[in-house]
Design a protein around this motif. Structure first.
Motif, PDB file in Angstrom:
ATOM      1  N   VAL A  20       0.846  -1.184   0.000  1.00  0.00           N
ATOM      2  CA  VAL A  20       0.000   0.000   0.000  1.00  0.00           C
ATOM      3  C   VAL A  20       0.889   1.244   0.000  1.00  0.00           C
ATOM      4  O   VAL A  20       1.861   1.322   0.747  1.00  0.00           O
ATOM      5  CB  VAL A  20      -0.945   0.000   1.220  1.00  0.00           C
ATOM      6  N   GLY A  21       0.565   2.192  -0.844  1.00  0.00           N
ATOM      7  CA  GLY A  21       1.346   3.413  -0.957  1.00  0.00           C
ATOM      8  C   GLY A  21       2.371   3.361  -2.072  1.00  0.00           C
ATOM      9  O   GLY A  21       2.940   4.387  -2.441  1.00  0.00           O
ATOM     10  N   THR A  36      -3.759   1.651  -3.105  1.00  0.00           N
ATOM     11  CA  THR A  36      -4.461   2.135  -1.917  1.00  0.00           C
ATOM     12  C   THR A  36      -4.919   0.995  -1.023  1.00  0.00           C
ATOM     13  O   THR A  36      -5.290   1.210   0.121  1.00  0.00           O
ATOM     14  CB  THR A  36      -5.676   2.981  -2.316  1.00  0.00           C
ATOM     15  N   SER A  37      -4.924  -0.218  -1.536  1.00  0.00           N
ATOM     16  CA  SER A  37      -5.326  -1.384  -0.771  1.00  0.00           C
ATOM     17  C   SER A  37      -4.656  -2.604  -1.371  1.00  0.00           C
ATOM     18  O   SER A  37      -4.418  -2.663  -2.570  1.00  0.00           O
ATOM     19  CB  SER A  37      -6.853  -1.537  -0.797  1.00  0.00           C
ATOM     20  N   VAL A  43      -6.114   0.432  -6.917  1.00  0.00           N
ATOM     21  CA  VAL A  43      -5.220   1.524  -7.301  1.00  0.00           C
ATOM     22  C   VAL A  43      -6.029   2.769  -7.629  1.00  0.00           C
ATOM     23  O   VAL A  43      -7.201   2.706  -7.976  1.00  0.00           O
ATOM     24  CB  VAL A  43      -4.336   1.145  -8.510  1.00  0.00           C
ATOM     25  N   GLU A  44      -5.368   3.915  -7.488  1.00  0.00           N
ATOM     26  CA  GLU A  44      -5.962   5.179  -7.903  1.00  0.00           C
ATOM     27  C   GLU A  44      -4.886   5.957  -8.649  1.00  0.00           C
ATOM     28  O   GLU A  44      -3.701   5.610  -8.598  1.00  0.00           O
ATOM     29  CB  GLU A  44      -6.465   5.968  -6.698  1.00  0.00           C
TER      30      GLU A  44
END
Ligand SMILES: [Zn+2]
Length: 50
Positions: A20-21, A36-37, A43-44
Motif C-alpha cells: 500500500v502506498g 491504496t489497498s 489503485v488510484e
C-alpha cells in the motif's frame, strides 16, 4: 482483477508483492498509479489529490 482507472485495462498484478502506498505505471497508458489497498489490490491515480 484490478483495472487501471484511466484506461480500464486489466493490470496483471498476480504474483507481485504489492505494498500500500507503492506507485506503478500502467503498462497500457503509462499513467502513474498508487496502490491504496492490497486485499484486494486497489489503485488510484497517483497525481490525484484526496
Ligand atoms: Zn492505464
Amino acid at each position: 482483477m484490478t483495472r487501471c482507472p484511466e484506461c480500464e485495462s486489466d493490470l496483471e498484478l498476480d504474483g507481485y508483492e504489492i505494498d500500500v502506498g507503492e506507485t506503478m505505471n500502467c503498462p497500457e497508458c503509462g499513467i502513474e498509479l498508487r496502490v491504496t489497498s492490497s486485499e484486494p489490490v486497489t489503485v488510484e491515480l497517483a497525481d490525484q489529490e484526496p
